[in-house]
Design a protein around this motif. Structure first.
Motif, PDB file in Angstrom:
ATOM      1  N   PHE A  60       0.862  -1.180   0.000  1.00 29.91           N
ATOM      2  CA  PHE A  60       0.000   0.000   0.000  1.00 29.91           C
ATOM      3  C   PHE A  60       0.902   1.235   0.000  1.00 29.91           C
ATOM      4  CE2 PHE A  60      -2.094  -3.482   2.220  1.00 29.91           C
ATOM      5  CZ  PHE A  60      -3.254  -3.621   1.470  1.00 29.91           C
ATOM      6  N   PRO A  61       1.330   1.679  -1.175  1.00 34.99           N
ATOM      7  CA  PRO A  61       2.307   2.765  -1.291  1.00 34.99           C
ATOM      8  C   PRO A  61       1.619   4.119  -1.408  1.00 34.99           C
ATOM      9  CG  PRO A  61       1.948   1.786  -3.423  1.00 34.99           C
ATOM     10  CD  PRO A  61       1.005   1.090  -2.481  1.00 34.99           C
ATOM     11  N   PRO A  62       2.370   5.209  -1.521  1.00 33.76           N
ATOM     12  CA  PRO A  62       1.764   6.515  -1.828  1.00 33.76           C
ATOM     13  C   PRO A  62       0.933   6.426  -3.105  1.00 33.76           C
ATOM     14  CG  PRO A  62       4.053   6.804  -1.173  1.00 33.76           C
ATOM     15  CD  PRO A  62       3.828   5.321  -1.317  1.00 33.76           C
ATOM     16  N   ARG A  63      -0.255   7.058  -3.096  1.00 30.58           N
ATOM     17  CA  ARG A  63      -1.165   6.941  -4.231  1.00 30.58           C
ATOM     18  C   ARG A  63      -2.256   8.002  -4.123  1.00 30.58           C
ATOM     19  NH1 ARG A  63      -1.999   3.562  -0.173  1.00 30.58           N
ATOM     20  NH2 ARG A  63      -4.107   2.991   0.495  1.00 30.58           N
ATOM     21  N   TRP A  64      -2.941   8.229  -5.215  1.00 29.12           N
ATOM     22  CA  TRP A  64      -4.077   9.139  -5.246  1.00 29.12           C
ATOM     23  C   TRP A  64      -5.358   8.382  -4.916  1.00 29.12           C
ATOM     24  CZ3 TRP A  64      -4.360  14.309  -5.466  1.00 29.12           C
ATOM     25  CH2 TRP A  64      -3.222  15.013  -5.893  1.00 29.12           C
ATOM     26  N   MET A  65      -6.236   9.047  -4.141  1.00 25.86           N
ATOM     27  CA  MET A  65      -7.580   8.541  -3.874  1.00 25.86           C
ATOM     28  C   MET A  65      -8.564   9.541  -4.476  1.00 25.86           C
ATOM     29  SD  MET A  65      -7.034   5.724  -2.181  1.00 25.86           S
ATOM     30  CE  MET A  65      -8.355   5.237  -1.100  1.00 25.86           C
ATOM     31  N   VAL A  66      -9.374   9.075  -5.432  1.00 28.24           N
ATOM     32  CA  VAL A  66     -10.266   9.995  -6.145  1.00 28.24           C
ATOM     33  C   VAL A  66     -11.700   9.485  -6.218  1.00 28.24           C
ATOM     34  CG1 VAL A  66      -8.357  10.884  -7.542  1.00 28.24           C
ATOM     35  CG2 VAL A  66      -9.727   8.968  -8.396  1.00 28.24           C
ATOM     36  N   ALA A  67     -12.010   8.345  -5.616  1.00 33.15           N
ATOM     37  CA  ALA A  67     -13.337   7.752  -5.736  1.00 33.15           C
ATOM     38  C   ALA A  67     -14.414   8.717  -5.242  1.00 33.15           C
ATOM     39  CB  ALA A  67     -13.410   6.452  -4.946  1.00 33.15           C
ATOM     40  N   GLU A  68     -15.513   8.783  -5.966  1.00 34.45           N
ATOM     41  CA  GLU A  68     -16.602   9.712  -5.649  1.00 34.45           C
ATOM     42  C   GLU A  68     -17.726   8.991  -4.905  1.00 34.45           C
ATOM     43  OE1 GLU A  68     -16.269  12.795  -9.384  1.00 34.45           O
ATOM     44  OE2 GLU A  68     -17.432  10.944  -9.659  1.00 34.45           O
ATOM     45  N   ASN A  69     -18.386   9.731  -3.999  1.00 35.83           N
ATOM     46  CA  ASN A  69     -19.539   9.209  -3.246  1.00 35.83           C
ATOM     47  C   ASN A  69     -19.229   7.824  -2.671  1.00 35.83           C
ATOM     48  OD1 ASN A  69     -22.126   9.254  -2.166  1.00 35.83           O
ATOM     49  ND2 ASN A  69     -23.026   8.254  -3.954  1.00 35.83           N
ATOM     50  N   THR A  70     -18.059   7.686  -2.075  1.00 41.12           N
ATOM     51  CA  THR A  70     -17.534   6.388  -1.673  1.00 41.12           C
ATOM     52  C   THR A  70     -16.905   6.465  -0.294  1.00 41.12           C
ATOM     53  OG1 THR A  70     -17.123   5.570  -3.913  1.00 41.12           O
ATOM     54  CG2 THR A  70     -15.693   4.711  -2.204  1.00 41.12           C
ATOM     55  N   PHE A  71     -17.051   5.392   0.465  1.00 36.74           N
ATOM     56  CA  PHE A  71     -16.275   5.242   1.694  1.00 36.74           C
ATOM     57  C   PHE A  71     -14.876   4.796   1.272  1.00 36.74           C
ATOM     58  CE2 PHE A  71     -14.764   2.888   5.426  1.00 36.74           C
ATOM     59  CZ  PHE A  71     -14.969   3.846   6.407  1.00 36.74           C
ATOM     60  N   ARG A  72     -13.896   5.705   1.373  1.00 36.89           N
ATOM     61  CA  ARG A  72     -12.604   5.473   0.719  1.00 36.89           C
ATOM     62  C   ARG A  72     -11.679   4.481   1.424  1.00 36.89           C
ATOM     63  NH1 ARG A  72     -10.810  11.459  -1.574  1.00 36.89           N
ATOM     64  NH2 ARG A  72     -12.264  11.505  -3.342  1.00 36.89           N
ATOM     65  N   ALA A 106     -13.979   9.398   7.695  1.00 37.11           N
ATOM     66  CA  ALA A 106     -14.178   9.040   6.293  1.00 37.11           C
ATOM     67  C   ALA A 106     -15.633   9.160   5.865  1.00 37.11           C
ATOM     68  CB  ALA A 106     -13.682   7.617   6.050  1.00 37.11           C
ATOM     69  N   SER A 107     -16.558   9.012   6.805  1.00 41.60           N
ATOM     70  CA  SER A 107     -17.980   9.082   6.476  1.00 41.60           C
ATOM     71  C   SER A 107     -18.459  10.507   6.281  1.00 41.60           C
ATOM     72  CB  SER A 107     -18.807   8.415   7.577  1.00 41.60           C
ATOM     73  OG  SER A 107     -18.480   7.051   7.705  1.00 41.60           O
ATOM     74  N   ASN A 108     -17.727  11.456   6.842  1.00 37.46           N
ATOM     75  CA  ASN A 108     -18.215  12.836   6.856  1.00 37.46           C
ATOM     76  C   ASN A 108     -17.317  13.831   6.141  1.00 37.46           C
ATOM     77  OD1 ASN A 108     -20.666  12.568   8.698  1.00 37.46           O
ATOM     78  ND2 ASN A 108     -19.069  11.671   9.986  1.00 37.46           N
ATOM     79  N   THR A 109     -16.158  13.395   5.686  1.00 36.80           N
ATOM     80  CA  THR A 109     -15.242  14.328   5.037  1.00 36.80           C
ATOM     81  C   THR A 109     -15.734  14.705   3.640  1.00 36.80           C
ATOM     82  OG1 THR A 109     -12.913  14.698   4.512  1.00 36.80           O
ATOM     83  CG2 THR A 109     -13.825  12.547   3.931  1.00 36.80           C
ATOM     84  N   GLU A 110     -15.343  15.892   3.175  1.00 38.04           N
ATOM     85  CA  GLU A 110     -15.652  16.306   1.812  1.00 38.04           C
ATOM     86  C   GLU A 110     -14.719  15.555   0.860  1.00 38.04           C
ATOM     87  OE1 GLU A 110     -15.800  20.361  -0.978  1.00 38.04           O
ATOM     88  OE2 GLU A 110     -15.206  20.474   1.135  1.00 38.04           O
TER      89      GLU A 110
END
Length: 436
Positions: free
Chosen positions: A318-330, A381-385
């Motif tokens: 699990f390296p450095p990476r971008w998280m971009v998923a929309e309307n998702t529990f990331r 994670a449930s409440n963040t923008e």
């Protein structure tokens, strides 16, 4: 004593049929075992798969050395194995509890790489060549004239603190945190410490040798690329001083005395050799729409089992990476699954865990044991923008196996075990009120 005076050099490509010689003409042409080898060397084959394994799976290397390995100082004698354990036989039942440990301290009296090996958990059966052993290594000095090989399994070494310099029969590899080192079953090596005390993880793979996973629908690119794996070039010592050879065999340690250095391979050709890999070169595949993907999409290396798609061992990063998923529990979702998961942290933080998971620490979630994000992580994670977010200060990994992973008595009784680990979920409360 004579030593080849080349700087550290590497060849690249996963599982390639390499050929390398430290002296010109040491490799025979057109055959592997001539009646007489150049330089009066001996030909010796090292096989880490069965002779009759299919060509694509077959791993063997021919070495041309000053003495064959059969030349020892006599029979091996059993020695104290310290905190090293091998499956089966941990003398403990395996609880279905979530388990977590803080990092094991680096003491000045730790000793060398072999002295400091501490088994945390095991699975399967080393004699049947299935499963794995998970160890922490700690060392405050090099091995000097001690040499080691493991007959029970291939060794995947994951440095967490401090660089190591591995001298092997086939050459030398310098490995730092953020890189991994794989040493084939039965290959002799010693570990030196160029920059002081070290700590890290070892997965002893009893099963099939690690290989690159298939990419499937991903196509021709992504994940780990063959070209980024680095193998040593031939390097040798002509050293007739006394050396101690330590062997791990059927879970026990044995030793004998050699009257020479076993690092006397002048040339070699084959595809069973030690290699290193920089995890920063792993090409992460991630979701660009919705939902957190299964961790299998982060697999670097896999040891297949006899069931297609179910691994004896997956090494996942699990390296450095971008998280971009929309309307998702990331973060990773709450889950139970058939695979057993042992995690470690090389640096930074892991997005599904709180303050208790530190670099050098470990966690174990066994087959069908429920786990997932901690209460504080879930709330955040449930409440963040949800904006595109770069996970930068992180490098975690997982040893995942189809077999139940049993902790050792040391691990269960250690002061480093976090006995209140399960309390990190007590803040999760019932929110259901019957309204949509």
């Amino acid at each position: 004593m004579k030593t080849t005076q080349n700087t550290l050099q590497y060849m690249t490509g996963f599982g390639n049929e390499f050929e390398t010689e430290a002296l010109s003409g040491a490799l025979p042409t057109g055959q592997f075992s001539p009646q007489k080898c150049t330089y009066k060397l001996y030909a010796e084959q090292i096989s880490s798969t069965a002779f009759t394994a299919p060509r694509a799976k077959n791993r063997r290397t021919w070495t041309y050395r000053m003495r064959p390995s059969v030349v020892t100082g006599g029979d091996f004698v059993a020695i104290d194995k310290g905190l090293i354990r091998t499956s089966p036989g941990t003398d403990l039942n395996c609880p279905p509890n979530v388990l977590r440990w803080s990092s094991l301290p680096l003491d000045r009296s730790t000793g060398d790489f072999v002295d400091g090996l501490t088994t945390i958990a095991v699975s399967g059966d080393a004699r049947a060549q299935i499963g794995l052993g998970i160890h922490v290594y700690r060392a405050d000095r090099g091995m000097g004239k001690k040499v080691f090989y493991c007959a029970d399994g291939e060794m995947l070494i994951v440095p967490q603190q401090g660089a190591i310099l591995a001298h092997t029969e086939l050459g030398r590899l310098h490995v730092v945190p953020g890189e991994i080192l794989v040493i084939p079953r039965g290959l002799k090596f010693r570990i030196e410490l160029p920059d002081g005390p070290v700590r890290g993880y070892v997965c002893e793979n009893y099963g099939a040798p690690l290989e690159l996973p298939e990419r499937g629908p991903v196509g021709a690119n992504g994940f780990a690329n063959d070209r980024d794996f680095q193998y040593p070039v031939a390097w040798f010592e002509e050293n007739d001083e006394e050396h101690t050879l330590v062997v791990k065999f059927c879970g026990e340690l044995y030793q004998t005395t050699l009257d020479h250095s076993p690092f006397d391979v002048v040339a070699w050709v084959g595809n069973s050799a030690p290699y290193k890999y920089d995890l920063a070169r792993y090409n992460v595949i991630n979701t660009v729409s919705f939902d957190h993907p299964d961790p299998s999409i982060f697999t670097v290396l896999t040891s297949p089992s006899d069931t297609l798609g179910v691994a004896n061992l997956d090494f996942v990063v699990f390296p450095p990476r971008w998280m971009v998923a929309e309307n998702t529990f990331r973060p990773p979702w709450f889950h139970r699954n058939i695979m057993s998961e042992f995690m470690g942290l090389i640096r930074g933080t892991y997005d599904a865990k709180g303050k208790g998971f530190e670099p050098g620490g470990m966690s174990l979630h066994n087959c069908m044991t429920p786990h997932g994000p901690e209460a504080t992580v879930f709330e955040k994670a449930s409440n963040t923008e949800l904006k595109p977010e770069r996970y930068e200060n992180t490098l975690a990994f997982m040893f995942e196996s189809r077999y139940v992973i049993t902790p050792t008595r040391f691990a269960m009784e250690s002061e480093c075990r976090q006995r209140d680990y399960s309390k990190c979920w007590t803040g999760i409360k019932k929110n259901f009120d019957g309204n949509p």
